[in-house]
Design an enzyme around this catalytic site. Structure first.
Site, PDB file in Angstrom:
ATOM      1  N   ASN A   1       0.850  -1.187   0.000  1.00 35.60           N
ATOM      2  CA  ASN A   1       0.000   0.000   0.000  1.00 35.60           C
ATOM      3  C   ASN A   1       0.886   1.236   0.000  1.00 35.60           C
ATOM      4  O   ASN A   1       1.915   1.282   0.692  1.00 35.60           O
ATOM      5  CB  ASN A   1      -0.919   0.053   1.222  1.00 35.60           C
ATOM      6  CG  ASN A   1      -1.818   1.286   1.199  1.00 35.60           C
ATOM      7  OD1 ASN A   1      -2.714   1.398   0.377  1.00 35.60           O
ATOM      8  ND2 ASN A   1      -1.545   2.227   2.090  1.00 35.60           N
TER       9      ASN A   1
ATOM     10  N   ASP B   1      -5.204  22.005   9.174  1.00 32.73           N
ATOM     11  CA  ASP B   1      -5.576  20.996   8.179  1.00 32.73           C
ATOM     12  C   ASP B   1      -6.332  21.584   6.999  1.00 32.73           C
ATOM     13  O   ASP B   1      -6.649  22.769   6.942  1.00 32.73           O
ATOM     14  CB  ASP B   1      -6.389  19.890   8.852  1.00 32.73           C
ATOM     15  CG  ASP B   1      -5.847  18.509   8.529  1.00 32.73           C
ATOM     16  OD1 ASP B   1      -5.647  18.227   7.342  1.00 32.73           O
ATOM     17  OD2 ASP B   1      -5.615  17.729   9.468  1.00 32.73           O
TER      18      ASP B   1
END
Length: 642
Positions: A173, A288
């Site tokens: 991954n 963020d």
């Protein structure tokens, strides 16, 4: 187009007039981010920035993906839709009936192309291993890791391409999760519980084994994009990268974690492990992509065992914060590229999709469908909320072929003409992005679908007066009637859009619900279908900012207030209006038990420092800090971390 490495991409950006080199010293702590924030918010996303004087041995590349043009250059296409067309053409070719030997022979070249996209592990060392730091020399603080915002927990690696493997199947991954620096050989590993790497971590935990991890930085720009792409778990991100660059990715084994392979042309590789037996580390806060600080929480520790890099390595980074930012263009690429797979595998009636910047990816998604029967909107709604990362979507707006969804004014007018607030808005609960601060519980909250498609007879409730003529609204009159209202924006009514945006100062429990009920008793509001309530610190007249704040602060299932009453202008019908409470939630007024984050702004010292050196940066006319808009006036009360 295939790039040899990150330097090759930079050369192309410079040739295309898409790069500015900054030779003046700029501090990676806050200053690089502040300059990038100013540039990324200019029309079209500004230019890519190469900071050549950082006080470290390596330059820093910022805003490399920060426009549609640069995103296309990174992926080697003329338009982002070209990739979707390639995928659609390939899918149709593979799924078409093969009735003769000739048809089957025609497949061979395409099968050969498949093979050419698959990643290849080569022997020996790669360019990424020209310089090797091991032992005490493996010090991540030697890299110009940026600190983005003043209340961040520290410096963060923001474009890490993180490699893990399932310990059983050995399936690779490649993902992207921020990494906070805690020391020369220690970072956090911020993988959310929904992510594949977190699943790998849980498998290692069951086995009681250390988990090998490698982090690549740089290389072909398609690697970073592929790491962010919402691929199924069984699809190798480097196969996507190979498809996009039309050439396989060459990988080499890491030095201290040889179980993991990384791109040979990467600029940096950070090797190490996560030990499931370690105590978790308190990571964050971090400014963020929502425009708010994500709150600190417990995450795994990543121990660094080795750092390798090219001799002429360039450190790539990005910042996220109040939109628009560079990540909006990465999201736009995903929107365009993954439309075709969604259409071909799950939702054949979907025509187009759009994710407005103000919705910061998951919060707001618009889908256009070819509607052929009653209830098809609900069918699409359920399919989309079950499609990969679309499960995190909060507000879904559906339209049909009668409108172009990228024209937001036309879309809103069309969708609301077709919308009955009482029957055409649907609610459910489900998984949410853990960065969504509006949910009562972390990662679990409400979702809403507004079905703005043209209705079939079976979908229409004749008991409602849905005539779209609206009486004139006097903003000042409403403010005088309700002193808690700071501002009313009725400008959309003049465009045939039956929506009000209202800034309200709450002072008691149930205040917004009570206010909405009272406003809806006014005769002049008949015809208005939606009222969006935002915090008094938000200027309701600034639609882009109001929508961004509204989407962030709303849990649709919890925060909707529907009013039904007999219509005054049509006594045989009912008037209905939906109120949506997008204000900040608190423990005292809303019984909200979680901490509420604040919006992200630069500090005064950093703003002054950048202002003073601006004329030496070679960036053209002076640009004031975007943070100034949120540090004073009506925006001020949420501009710091509490």
């Amino acid at each position: 187009m295939t790039y040899k490495n990150l330097q090759h991409f930079i050369d192309v950006l410079e040739k295309e007039g898409e790069l500015i080199r900054i030779k003046e010293y700029v501090d990676p702590k806050l200053e690089i981010a502040e300059i990038t924030d100013r540039i990324s918010k200019t029309p079209g996303g500004g230019k890519a920035l190469l900071f050549e004087n950082t006080g470290y041995d390596f330059p820093v590349l910022m805003n490399a993906y920060g426009s549609e043009r640069r995103m296309c250059l990174a992926l080697g296409v003329n338009a982002l839709d070209d990739v979707a067309k390639d995928i659609e053409s390939l899918f149709h070719m593979l799924s078409a009936p093969k009735e003769s030997i000739i048809d089957k022979l025609k497949m061979l070249p395409k099968l050969g192309q498949f093979a050419s996209w698959m990643p290849k592990v080569r022997s020996g060392k790669g360019e990424c291993q020209q310089v090797v730091w091991q032992g005490k020399d493996a010090d991540i603080t030697k890299l110009p890791v940026i600190t983005c915002w003043p209340k961040d927990g520290g410096p963060f690696v923001t474009l890490p391409i993180i490699h893990t493997k399932d310990p059983i199947s050995q399936t690779r991954n490649v993902g992207m999760y921020r990494m906070q620096i805690f020391g020369p050989q220690l970072t956090g590993m911020h993988w959310h519980k929904h992510k594949v790497s977190a699943k790998h971590f849980n498998e290692y935990k069951k086995l009681g084994k250390k988990m090998p991890v490698a982090v690549a930085l740089g290389g072909d720009p398609v690697y970073a994009y592929s790491a962010t792409a919402p691929l199924p778990e069984n699809v190798d991100e480097y196969m996507l990268a190979g498809f996009l660059r039309k050439k396989k990715v060459e990988l080499v084994k890491c030095i201290t974690v040889p179980e993991i392979e990384v791109p040979a042309d990467a600029d940096f590789v950070i090797e190490g492990y996560v030990d499931p037996n370690d105590d978790l580390i308190w990571e964050g806060p971090f400014g963020d992509h929502t425009g708010y600080y994500s709150l600190p929480d417990w995450y795994p520790r990543f121990h660094i065992t080795c750092i390798t890099h090219k001799k002429d390595a360039i450190y790539p980074a990005t910042i996220v914060g109040i939109p628009p930012q560079e990540d909006a263009w990465l999201g736009k690429a995903t929107e365009r590229i993954f439309l075709a797979p969604m259409k071909m595998t799950m939702i054949p009636e979907i025509i187009d999709m759009d994710m407005p910047i103000e919705g910061v990816f998951h919060n707001l998604v618009i889908a256009q469908i070819k509607k052929e029967y009653a209830g098809q909107g609900q069918k699409v709604m359920n399919a989309m909320w079950g499609a990969g990362q679309m499960m995190f979507n909060k507000i879904l707006v559906l339209a049909d072929e009668g409108v172009k969804i990228q024209n937001y004014e036309e879309l809103t007018r069309y969708a609301l003409q077709n919308l009955n607030p009482a029957t055409d808005i649907y609610y459910t609960q489900g998984p949410m992005d853990v960065l969504d601060h509006s949910c009562n519980k972390l990662g679990f909250g409400g979702k809403m679908c507004l079905d703005g498609t043209k209705k079939y007879e079976e979908e229409i409730d004749d008991t409602y007066d849905l005539e779209n003529t609206i009486s004139e609204i006097n903003d000042d009159d409403i403010i005088q009637r309700f002193p808690e209202i700071m501002k009313v924006n009725s400008s959309l009514l003049q465009k045939g859009i039956p929506v009000l945006v209202i800034s309200v100062e709450k002072n008691r429990k149930g205040h917004v619900q009570e206010l909405h009920q009272n406003i809806c008793q006014l005769t002049e509001v008949e015809g208005i279908k939606l009222i969006l309530y935002v915090e008094h610190s938000v200027d309701a007249g600034d639609l882009a900012v109001a929508l961004w704040r509204f989407c962030n602060n709303l849990d649709p299932k919890r925060d909707h207030i529907l009013v039904n009453r007999p219509s005054v202008r049509n006594p045989n019908k009912n008037f209905t209006c939906m109120g949506l409470d997008g204000t900040r939630k608190t423990k005292d007024l809303d019984n909200f038990q979680r901490d509420w984050p604040n919006i992200i702004v630069a500090d005064d010292e950093t703003i002054r420092s950048v202002d003073e050196k601006w004329n030496r940066l070679g960036l053209g006319a002076f640009l004031p800090s975007p943070s100034l808009k949120y540090k004073s006036g009506v925006y001020g009360n949420e501009a710091t971390v509490s």
